[in-house]
Design a protein around this motif. Sequence first.
Motif, PDB file in Angstrom:
ATOM      1  N   GLU A  59      57.366  19.827  11.182  1.00 45.46           N
ATOM      2  CA  GLU A  59      56.883  20.407  10.072  1.00 45.46           C
ATOM      3  C   GLU A  59      55.633  20.172   9.543  1.00 45.46           C
ATOM      4  OE1 GLU A  59      60.063  19.852   9.908  1.00 45.46           O
ATOM      5  OE2 GLU A  59      60.856  21.377  10.964  1.00 45.46           O
ATOM      6  N   GLY A  60      55.454  18.857  10.103  1.00 37.79           N
ATOM      7  CA  GLY A  60      54.116  18.105   9.484  1.00 37.79           C
ATOM      8  C   GLY A  60      54.631  16.922   9.061  1.00 37.79           C
ATOM      9  N   VAL A  61      53.801  16.131   8.230  1.00 36.20           N
ATOM     10  CA  VAL A  61      54.024  14.520   7.561  1.00 36.20           C
ATOM     11  C   VAL A  61      54.768  14.828   6.038  1.00 36.20           C
ATOM     12  CG1 VAL A  61      53.021  12.494   7.191  1.00 36.20           C
ATOM     13  CG2 VAL A  61      52.076  13.698   8.890  1.00 36.20           C
ATOM     14  N   LEU A  62      55.806  14.068   6.220  1.00 37.54           N
ATOM     15  CA  LEU A  62      56.756  14.054   4.780  1.00 37.54           C
ATOM     16  C   LEU A  62      56.978  12.928   4.432  1.00 37.54           C
ATOM     17  CD1 LEU A  62      59.610  16.959   6.043  1.00 37.54           C
ATOM     18  CD2 LEU A  62      57.181  17.312   4.745  1.00 37.54           C
ATOM     19  N   PRO A  63      56.935  12.618   3.272  1.00 42.33           N
ATOM     20  CA  PRO A  63      57.079  11.330   2.497  1.00 42.33           C
ATOM     21  C   PRO A  63      58.502  10.994   2.305  1.00 42.33           C
ATOM     22  CG  PRO A  63      56.778  12.830   0.637  1.00 42.33           C
ATOM     23  CD  PRO A  63      56.626  13.700   2.181  1.00 42.33           C
ATOM     24  N   ALA A  64      58.683   9.658   2.526  1.00 40.19           N
ATOM     25  CA  ALA A  64      59.972   9.126   2.388  1.00 40.19           C
ATOM     26  C   ALA A  64      59.784   7.866   1.313  1.00 40.19           C
ATOM     27  CB  ALA A  64      60.715   8.531   3.307  1.00 40.19           C
ATOM     28  N   GLN A  65      60.505   7.830   0.146  1.00 40.76           N
ATOM     29  CA  GLN A  65      60.599   6.849  -1.033  1.00 40.76           C
ATOM     30  C   GLN A  65      61.605   5.785  -0.442  1.00 40.76           C
ATOM     31  OE1 GLN A  65      58.178   7.090  -2.867  1.00 40.76           O
ATOM     32  NE2 GLN A  65      57.620   9.192  -1.970  1.00 40.76           N
ATOM     33  N   VAL A  66      61.574   4.322  -1.148  1.00 45.03           N
ATOM     34  CA  VAL A  66      62.422   3.507  -0.797  1.00 45.03           C
ATOM     35  C   VAL A  66      63.772   4.068  -1.134  1.00 45.03           C
ATOM     36  CG1 VAL A  66      63.023   1.195  -1.741  1.00 45.03           C
ATOM     37  CG2 VAL A  66      60.719   1.520  -1.058  1.00 45.03           C
ATOM     38  N   GLY A  67      64.643   3.766  -0.471  1.00 45.50           N
ATOM     39  CA  GLY A  67      66.223   4.251  -0.801  1.00 45.50           C
ATOM     40  C   GLY A  67      66.522   5.433   0.031  1.00 45.50           C
ATOM     41  N   ASP A  68      65.510   6.377   0.668  1.00 48.30           N
ATOM     42  CA  ASP A  68      65.572   7.478   1.284  1.00 48.30           C
ATOM     43  C   ASP A  68      66.172   7.123   2.743  1.00 48.30           C
ATOM     44  OD1 ASP A  68      64.995   9.026  -0.969  1.00 48.30           O
ATOM     45  OD2 ASP A  68      62.950   9.577  -0.194  1.00 48.30           O
ATOM     46  N   TRP A  69      66.571   8.102   3.609  1.00 49.70           N
ATOM     47  CA  TRP A  69      66.887   7.747   4.769  1.00 49.70           C
ATOM     48  C   TRP A  69      65.957   8.200   5.820  1.00 49.70           C
ATOM     49  CZ3 TRP A  69      71.099   4.603   6.576  1.00 49.70           C
ATOM     50  CH2 TRP A  69      71.931   4.028   5.439  1.00 49.70           C
ATOM     51  N   VAL A  70      65.704   7.756   6.776  1.00 52.90           N
ATOM     52  CA  VAL A  70      65.126   8.508   7.810  1.00 52.90           C
ATOM     53  C   VAL A  70      66.071   8.845   8.992  1.00 52.90           C
ATOM     54  CG1 VAL A  70      63.209   8.374   9.579  1.00 52.90           C
ATOM     55  CG2 VAL A  70      62.985   7.297   7.440  1.00 52.90           C
ATOM     56  N   VAL A  71      66.158  10.158   9.388  1.00 53.68           N
ATOM     57  CA  VAL A  71      67.217  10.442  10.218  1.00 53.68           C
ATOM     58  C   VAL A  71      66.696  11.067  11.418  1.00 53.68           C
ATOM     59  CG1 VAL A  71      69.176  12.312  10.536  1.00 53.68           C
ATOM     60  CG2 VAL A  71      68.816  11.104   8.446  1.00 53.68           C
ATOM     61  N   ARG A  72      67.232  10.683  12.693  1.00 51.14           N
ATOM     62  CA  ARG A  72      66.602  11.159  14.036  1.00 51.14           C
ATOM     63  C   ARG A  72      68.001  11.980  14.830  1.00 51.14           C
ATOM     64  NH1 ARG A  72      64.649   7.754  18.699  1.00 51.14           N
ATOM     65  NH2 ARG A  72      66.685   7.084  18.935  1.00 51.14           N
ATOM     66  N   ASP A  73      67.682  13.398  15.017  1.00 54.84           N
ATOM     67  CA  ASP A  73      68.873  14.243  15.456  1.00 54.84           C
ATOM     68  C   ASP A  73      68.860  13.873  16.997  1.00 54.84           C
ATOM     69  OD1 ASP A  73      66.844  15.995  16.644  1.00 54.84           O
ATOM     70  OD2 ASP A  73      66.754  17.265  14.990  1.00 54.84           O
ATOM     71  N   PRO A  74      69.812  14.757  17.627  1.00 56.46           N
ATOM     72  CA  PRO A  74      69.872  14.560  18.938  1.00 56.46           C
ATOM     73  C   PRO A  74      68.914  15.035  20.071  1.00 56.46           C
ATOM     74  CG  PRO A  74      71.955  15.665  18.067  1.00 56.46           C
ATOM     75  CD  PRO A  74      70.863  15.420  16.857  1.00 56.46           C
ATOM     76  N   GLN A  75      67.957  15.837  19.270  1.00 55.48           N
ATOM     77  CA  GLN A  75      67.009  16.534  19.980  1.00 55.48           C
ATOM     78  C   GLN A  75      65.505  15.469  19.906  1.00 55.48           C
ATOM     79  OE1 GLN A  75      68.611  18.587  17.954  1.00 55.48           O
ATOM     80  NE2 GLN A  75      69.802  19.277  19.620  1.00 55.48           N
ATOM     81  N   GLY A  76      65.712  14.292  18.993  1.00 57.07           N
ATOM     82  CA  GLY A  76      64.803  13.629  18.807  1.00 57.07           C
ATOM     83  C   GLY A  76      63.882  13.882  17.642  1.00 57.07           C
ATOM     84  N   SER A  77      63.917  14.759  16.873  1.00 55.09           N
ATOM     85  CA  SER A  77      63.146  15.259  15.810  1.00 55.09           C
ATOM     86  C   SER A  77      63.666  14.365  14.398  1.00 55.09           C
ATOM     87  CB  SER A  77      63.652  16.558  15.184  1.00 55.09           C
ATOM     88  OG  SER A  77      63.138  17.634  16.136  1.00 55.09           O
ATOM     89  N   VAL A  78      62.412  13.702  13.866  1.00 49.72           N
ATOM     90  CA  VAL A  78      62.784  12.735  12.808  1.00 49.72           C
ATOM     91  C   VAL A  78      62.380  13.429  11.400  1.00 49.72           C
ATOM     92  CG1 VAL A  78      61.959  10.401  11.848  1.00 49.72           C
ATOM     93  CG2 VAL A  78      62.153  10.940  14.443  1.00 49.72           C
ATOM     94  N   ARG A  79      63.331  13.160  10.394  1.00 46.28           N
ATOM     95  CA  ARG A  79      62.947  13.685   9.050  1.00 46.28           C
ATOM     96  C   ARG A  79      63.279  12.908   7.918  1.00 46.28           C
ATOM     97  NH1 ARG A  79      64.272  17.622  11.518  1.00 46.28           N
ATOM     98  NH2 ARG A  79      62.577  19.102  10.833  1.00 46.28           N
ATOM     99  N   PRO A  80      62.820  12.609   6.912  1.00 45.23           N
ATOM    100  CA  PRO A  80      63.110  12.212   5.733  1.00 45.23           C
ATOM    101  C   PRO A  80      64.333  12.804   5.045  1.00 45.23           C
ATOM    102  CG  PRO A  80      61.197  12.987   5.109  1.00 45.23           C
ATOM    103  CD  PRO A  80      61.509  13.265   6.587  1.00 45.23           C
ATOM    104  N   VAL A  81      65.357  12.227   4.514  1.00 40.26           N
ATOM    105  CA  VAL A  81      66.413  12.711   3.721  1.00 40.26           C
ATOM    106  C   VAL A  81      66.592  11.698   2.357  1.00 40.26           C
ATOM    107  CG1 VAL A  81      68.869  13.325   3.792  1.00 40.26           C
ATOM    108  CG2 VAL A  81      67.700  13.620   5.681  1.00 40.26           C
ATOM    109  N   ARG A  82      66.634  12.539   1.299  1.00 35.47           N
ATOM    110  CA  ARG A  82      66.848  11.853   0.083  1.00 35.47           C
ATOM    111  C   ARG A  82      68.151  11.206   0.085  1.00 35.47           C
ATOM    112  NH1 ARG A  82      66.316  16.965  -2.255  1.00 35.47           N
ATOM    113  NH2 ARG A  82      68.155  16.623  -3.274  1.00 35.47           N
ATOM    114  N   ALA A  83      68.311   9.831  -0.522  1.00 36.66           N
ATOM    115  CA  ALA A  83      69.592   9.233  -0.347  1.00 36.66           C
ATOM    116  C   ALA A  83      70.879  10.043  -1.084  1.00 36.66           C
ATOM    117  CB  ALA A  83      69.477   7.945  -1.491  1.00 36.66           C
ATOM    118  N   ASP A  84      70.672  11.006  -2.381  1.00 31.85           N
ATOM    119  CA  ASP A  84      71.888  11.435  -2.637  1.00 31.85           C
ATOM    120  C   ASP A  84      72.249  12.561  -1.735  1.00 31.85           C
ATOM    121  OD1 ASP A  84      69.426  12.956  -3.043  1.00 31.85           O
ATOM    122  OD2 ASP A  84      70.066  14.110  -4.754  1.00 31.85           O
ATOM    123  N   LEU A  85      71.152  13.208  -0.891  1.00 34.19           N
ATOM    124  CA  LEU A  85      71.559  14.292  -0.040  1.00 34.19           C
ATOM    125  C   LEU A  85      72.235  13.641   1.245  1.00 34.19           C
ATOM    126  CD1 LEU A  85      71.390  17.346   0.511  1.00 34.19           C
ATOM    127  CD2 LEU A  85      69.439  16.863   1.553  1.00 34.19           C
TER     128      LEU A  85
END
Length: 94
Positions: A59-85
């Motif tokens: 979807e474009g470039v998204l920010p991740a803050q310290v403590g957030d997680w970076v997740v890569r799904d089985p298709q290879g897509s990467v995205r940031p996920v807030r720590a609480d989520l």
Amino acid sequence: MSTSYRARPVLVLALCWDGTDERLRVLKKAWAPAFARHEVKDEDGATHGTKTLLVPTPEGVLPAQVGDWVVRDPQGSVRPVRADLFRQLYEAAP
């Protein structure tokens, strides 16, 4: 009438962003060379790195803050996920 559904379990790779140069190197080498830190320039033109990670996603470039997680799904897509989520959606795989 509503029906309840449960999401199917999907195994993802995840790494917690800690703001360090080492973590940035790991992400660039293993996942995507397009990872970068957000940089801020002061009035003198000096560049100051911050701990915000810029994550290239479909979807474009998204920010991740310290403590957030970076997740890569089985298709290879990467995205940031807030720590609480992340804690709500994921648990450690056996």
